[in-house]
Design an enzyme around this catalytic site. Sequence first.
Site, PDB file in Angstrom:
ATOM      1  N   SER A  20       0.817  -1.209   0.000  1.00 19.35           N
ATOM      2  CA  SER A  20       0.000   0.000   0.000  1.00 19.35           C
ATOM      3  C   SER A  20       0.851   1.258   0.000  1.00 19.35           C
ATOM      4  O   SER A  20       0.403   2.323  -0.397  1.00 19.35           O
ATOM      5  CB  SER A  20      -0.981  -0.001   1.171  1.00 19.35           C
ATOM      6  OG  SER A  20      -0.403  -0.551   2.318  1.00 19.35           O
ATOM      7  N   GLU A  78       1.553  -1.185  14.732  1.00 18.55           N
ATOM      8  CA  GLU A  78       1.889   0.220  14.494  1.00 18.55           C
ATOM      9  C   GLU A  78       2.527   0.914  15.683  1.00 18.55           C
ATOM     10  O   GLU A  78       3.221   1.922  15.515  1.00 18.55           O
ATOM     11  CB  GLU A  78       0.649   0.997  14.038  1.00 18.55           C
ATOM     12  CG  GLU A  78       0.147   0.625  12.646  1.00 18.55           C
ATOM     13  CD  GLU A  78      -0.773  -0.592  12.650  1.00 18.55           C
ATOM     14  OE1 GLU A  78      -1.131  -1.058  13.739  1.00 18.55           O
ATOM     15  OE2 GLU A  78      -1.129  -1.060  11.555  1.00 18.55           O
TER      16      GLU A  78
END
Lengths: 311, 274
Positions: free
Chosen positions: A34, A55
């Site tokens: 992405s 994350e």
Amino acid sequence: MNKIANRQVMCETLIDEAKQNQDIVVLTSDSRGSASLVAFAESQPKQMIEVGIAEQNIVSIAAGLAHSGKRPFVASPACFLSMRSIEQIKVDVAYSNTNVKLIGISGGVSYGALGMSHHSLQDIAVTRAIPNLQVIIPADRFETKAVFRYLAQSDQPAYVRLGRNPVEDCYQAELTDFEVGKAVTMRNGNDVTLIATGETVRVALDAATDLEAQGLSVRVLNMHTIKPLDQKAIVKAATETKLIITLEEHSIYSGLGAAVAEVVSANRDGAAVKILGIADEPAVTGKTKEIFDHYGLSTENIKQIVTEHLL
Amino acid sequence: MVNLKKKALEIRKDVIEMIFHAKTGHTGSDLSCTDILVALYYDVMNIDPRNPDDPDRDRYIQSKGHAAEVYWAVLADKGFIEKEELKTFSAFGSRLIGHPNNKVDGVEMNTGSLGHGLSIATGIALAAKMDNKSYHTFTLLGDGELAEGSVWEGAMAAAHYQLDNLTAIIDRNGLQITGASEDVMKVEPLANKWRAFGWEVIEVDGNDIHALSEELHKQPVDGKPTCIIAHTVKGKGISMAENAAGWHHRVPNQEEYDQAIAELDMQLEALANE
């Protein structure tokens, strides 16, 4: 018109910079596809670190790498990076002052149809309130390249938001004079100022063309850096033009418009400021252009506002 | 050769002085991990206060940042800062705040938000591997901190990248601010959790400074990060604070302060007579 996604330009520029500087490393959270970074992984495999879908971890690891002399670029979807990892950004990057570049990919409503979980419409609000963190949103491929050339040399923590989809050019050629914290006057004018950032710069330019056809003199400021903010350019626009309209792919709260209004309201003879952005609701889903039109980030709406205020 | 037991008692006295005078601090948390910091700083780590940025120094990340007083006391005693500066702890504008602050030489990174240190240490250890550096990275975590999910993200990554140059020490005192850690959020079977994540696990009495030092000196297992579960007593060294959750961040009053110092002096005297 040339349409190239900014993330693709990021990848090309990072490959080029990483070849010259072995300390540059790119971290992804299962996001190399992405982020358009597959080519980087193939070209510079030793400078690519995969962290998996984690994350919080990606930001702290990057901070540890930066503390040890590396120049990490974290490329992860803006919606997660600017929300789930925000404490790591605040403490491990900004507070500890580690040279980490946080690249929020597919920012704003890039993931148009995926809904509120994947829209990042609060990232400017959150990041600009963190001290020692630059906030940058390039407008097109030329500016993206200039921004990444700058980032590769800079020693300061930064959050950069990139959109997912190909965008039309705002500039005609490569930039040689990019300066962080300095707004670019894309067009000069004296009736109304449009201040835009990221993909809304193109919207502002198109609206300006229309307004100029009606005989108005329109200034367009590309505020590629939200922080540090170019207050001088804003004050100048507030005194030299009668109306400021801000455009951003972000909540109408606490983003570019709010930042501009904060500066203008402290100025005695300021122009009126009209903030255009995404309403305070789970944003409607669809393609970027459809969403922009829905919330008035469009030539039609800008013309109407100008007519109401100035004519 | 430093007398580690004596040093640990002296550091405990410094900690009590700082907290009593500043009227703030994490008494129980500091005393529980004092032996761990003394073992690291006086016997295990390769560090030099005259060259705090030495690229080959061992790294220490204190993930349980709230035990800041013991960190400041050790850094002052080692000579990273003047001992006199300890008097400024928690005062307006002081660099010696209630959590590690990297404006002070010897402190690598700012901590205080729990659950960050292991991931930071993972990044530092990964950089060492990438650059073929031989320094070792240590991080100290609290046991209550293990409820933070990010700890396990870090644990996974360190094993994935085979970071045998990384040691995580768990200050397993069994208590946190609300009460017993196992009641607040169960972390057992702790050793098996770390093993399942791919770590080499060692359990040791974390207040037996020589046993602890011995484990910290051991050659790591090739390709595996090491987790040392240091079984400790919260508030260690001061009877009223030992194993008392209420002393997590309680400040001693005058009477308690006098008693604490008297107890530590008695232990120092006993040690001298050994």
